[in-house]
Design a protein around this motif. Structure first.
Motif: not given
Length: 247
Positions: A183, A185, A188, A223, A225, A227, A235-240
């Motif tokens: 994983k 960070y 974006w 943003g 995320t 990944e 993005p494949t996940t909601a932004p932190l």
């Protein structure tokens, strides 16, 4: 061959460059000469180490380069005058030297190319790191630099610094937690709701500063995320967290 010639024929003997009769004569001399025996032993050991040094295959283009260069080397005409047997192997020395050089080139060629490429890659990486550090410092010190701060997790915060004159932005993070293997960070740019990759953030320390990849352009914010390693196109996940750029 004279006695003096015999004492200097060790290299030609090790390289198998003596004529059969000369080789037999030298071997008779070798049986009674300790110094030549020692020199032959050392030269043979050196040749063996050259062979053992072949750790990687030479590049494919080496054979063609060697063959092209050999084709341009002027060949000596046949010797028609009798100058004695010593002259024959003495005249062979340039060819022996060329053979030794080619053998060394083949033995070390692959290793040398690999070492050169590794050193070149390290230099390129160092130059890129220095350039990025200089650009990051320039953004942070820009006269028109503006900042905006937001939360990324319960404890982690992020501060984005934007220089419109330089069309660049940087992110300063604090207490951003490490990620599991596989994983990363990803940063974006927010182009009116369309996310544009701004590079990856390696596993952070307690605090870090990262120059975002690419120009700010018309982005209104950014943003972060989580990944898969290597990043994603989108993005494949909601932004932190999402932070708007300062006006």
């Amino acid at each position: 061959m004279t006695t003096a010639d015999l004492h200097t024929a060790t290299g030609a003997y090790v390289l198998h460059a003596l004529l059969p009769a000369e080789r037999a004569e030298f071997e008779r001399h070798l049986a009674a000469c300790d110094s030549c025996t020692q020199e032959v032993r050392e030269l043979a050991a050196t040749a063996e180490r050259l062979g053992l040094a072949v750790a990687t295959a030479p590049p494919a283009h080496m054979r063609e380069q060697v063959l092209r260069q050999i084709a341009t080397v002027r060949q000596e005409p046949p010797q028609t005058s009798a100058r004695g047997r010593a002259g024959r192997w003495t005249r062979a020395l340039p060819r022996m030297a060329l053979a030794a050089c080619l053998a060394a080139a083949v033995a070390f060629g692959g290793v040398a190319v690999w070492q050169y490429q590794s050193a070149q890659d390290a230099r390129d990486q160092a130059r890129r790191t220095q350039q990025q550090a200089a650009e990051l410092a320039a953004v942070l010190a820009a006269p028109d630099a503006r900042t905006s701060t937001g939360k990324l997790t319960d404890e982690a915060t992020g501060t984005v610094v934007v220089s419109r004159s330089m069309d660049r932005a940087a992110l300063l993070t604090s207490k951003l937690p490490g990620l599991p293997d596989g994983k990363v960070y990803q940063l974006w740019f927010d182009d009116g709701g369309q996310m544009r990759s701004a590079g990856l953030l390696s596993t952070p320390d307690t605090s870090s500063a990262t120059l975002l990849d690419g120009p700010v352009g018309n982005a209104s914010g950014m943003g972060v995320t989580v990944e898969p390693a290597g990043g994603s196109d989108q993005p494949t996940t909601a932004p932190l967290g999402l932070m708007s750029f300062p006006a």
